[in-house]
Design an enzyme around this catalytic site. Structure first.
Site, PDB file in Angstrom:
ATOM      1  N   ASP A  54       3.511   4.819   7.762  1.00 30.51           N
ATOM      2  CA  ASP A  54       3.056   5.279   9.085  1.00 30.51           C
ATOM      3  C   ASP A  54       3.866   6.502   9.455  1.00 30.51           C
ATOM      4  O   ASP A  54       4.814   6.864   8.760  1.00 30.51           O
ATOM      5  CB  ASP A  54       3.279   4.149  10.113  1.00 30.51           C
ATOM      6  CG  ASP A  54       4.742   3.745  10.199  1.00 30.51           C
ATOM      7  OD1 ASP A  54       5.474   4.357  10.979  1.00 30.51           O
ATOM      8  OD2 ASP A  54       5.165   2.835   9.442  1.00 30.51           O
ATOM      9  N   GLU A  75       5.487  -7.186  -0.427  1.00 29.28           N
ATOM     10  CA  GLU A  75       5.819  -6.079  -1.308  1.00 29.28           C
ATOM     11  C   GLU A  75       6.358  -6.555  -2.644  1.00 29.28           C
ATOM     12  O   GLU A  75       6.224  -5.870  -3.659  1.00 29.28           O
ATOM     13  CB  GLU A  75       6.821  -5.148  -0.631  1.00 29.28           C
ATOM     14  CG  GLU A  75       6.504  -3.730  -1.050  1.00 29.28           C
ATOM     15  CD  GLU A  75       7.643  -2.798  -0.932  1.00 29.28           C
ATOM     16  OE1 GLU A  75       8.602  -3.132  -0.227  1.00 29.28           O
ATOM     17  OE2 GLU A  75       7.578  -1.756  -1.573  1.00 29.28           O
TER      18      GLU A  75
HETATM   19  N1  ADE Z   1       9.269   0.733   8.521  1.00 28.50           N
HETATM   20  C1  ADE Z   1       7.999   1.185   8.346  1.00 28.50           C
HETATM   21  N2  ADE Z   1       7.613   1.932   9.392  1.00 28.50           N
HETATM   22  C2  ADE Z   1       8.664   1.951  10.252  1.00 28.50           C
HETATM   23  C3  ADE Z   1       8.872   2.530  11.521  1.00 28.50           C
HETATM   24  N3  ADE Z   1       7.915   3.250  12.115  1.00 28.50           N
HETATM   25  N4  ADE Z   1      10.076   2.329  12.130  1.00 28.50           N
HETATM   26  C4  ADE Z   1      11.026   1.592  11.532  1.00 28.50           C
HETATM   27  N5  ADE Z   1      10.879   1.013  10.344  1.00 28.50           N
HETATM   28  C5  ADE Z   1       9.702   1.188   9.701  1.00 28.50           C
END
Ligand code: ADE
Length: 249
Positions: free
Chosen positions: A215, A13
């Site tokens: 996500d 990133e």
């Molecule tokens: N960072 C990006 N996605 C995540 C997730 N599902 N749980 C915890 N940290 C995250």
């Protein structure tokens, strides 16, 4: 004179940001590499937080104690919890809470013992600057149609609100639902922000954070994570940081 810390959990990133800092001085402290240099005319210290709350708290403390930063910015990824926080959107945090903090019955669930509260607010002024920068970049539509399509994304939106942190990658619909039920205000979940917010609170240093939703914190949460960082999140963070720093003059 400001000295801004730019912190992220993932190397990919920050790649675009570090590429603009060829003349930066490198220092290693506590196993972390700190790059001190200039970005868009501002003095910055760029570092990877590592992953999880303790690692992030250590990094934040070194930034404050050894590098004397005056402001701290975190840029990273998060899982979307609220329905409106869709993949590709950017969440600007107004406050953080540790979703795995529970010293009950001695203290209320989520309250950080001896602080008397659970939510650590980000700095209002720096957060407003970050939100403006994010809105302006997203409105420009940074990504082409094929990238949007590849990640099933629509035109990205900016959101502001509560982000929750814990030492768990949330990757099941059951856990995501239980977090949403327990903390209906939470927009997104990640693993570092609340720790950095607490350290900055202790030192009285302004802190702001943005997270690109990578996500939905569900059973598909691990899919294409690295691809998403390089093709979407790193481009957002480089462009949003550039916008923010240019607007600071
Ligand atoms: N960072 C990006 N996605 C995540 C997730 N599902 N749980 C915890 N940290 C995250």
């Amino acid at each position: 004179m400001t000295r801004l810390a730019i912190v992220s959990a993932m190397r990919e990133e920050l790649a675009a940001v570090l590429a603009l800092m060829a003349d930066a001085q490198q220092y290693t402290v506590a196993g972390r590499e700190f790059a001190v240099g200039e970005l868009h005319g501002h003095e910055v210290v760029v570092v990877l937080s590592r992953i999880g709350k303790v690692a992030a708290a250590t990094t934040a403390t070194v930034l404050l104690e050894r590098f004397g930063v005056s402001h701290m910015l975190f840029t990273g990824l998060a899982g979307g919890l609220a329905t409106q926080a869709r993949v590709g959107d950017v969440v600007v945090a107004t406050e953080f809470l540790q979703h795995d903090m529970d010293a009950s019955p001695l203290f209320p669930t989520y309250e950080v013992p001896l602080y008397g509260f659970s939510n650590f607010k980000t700095d209002a002024a720096l957060t407003a600057e970050l939100e403006l920068a994010a809105q302006s970049v997203l409105q420009r539509g940074l990504l082409d149609a094929s990238t949007l399509h590849a990640f099933g994304m629509q035109q990205a939106q900016t959101h502001r609100g509560l982000v929750v942190s814990g030492d768990r990658f949330v990757a099941s619909s059951a856990e995501s639902r239980s977090l949403q039920n327990a903390l209906p205000q939470a927009l997104a979940v990640e693993m570092e922000g609340a720790a950095v917010a607490q350290v900055c609170h202790d030192y009285g240093v302004p802190f702001a954070a943005m997270r690109t939703i990578s996500d939905r914190a569900d059973d598909a949460a691990h899919a294409d994570f690295l691809k998403f960082v390089t093709q979407v999140a790193s481009r957002y963070s480089a462009a949003i940081l550039a916008q923010l720093l240019r607007a600071r003059g």
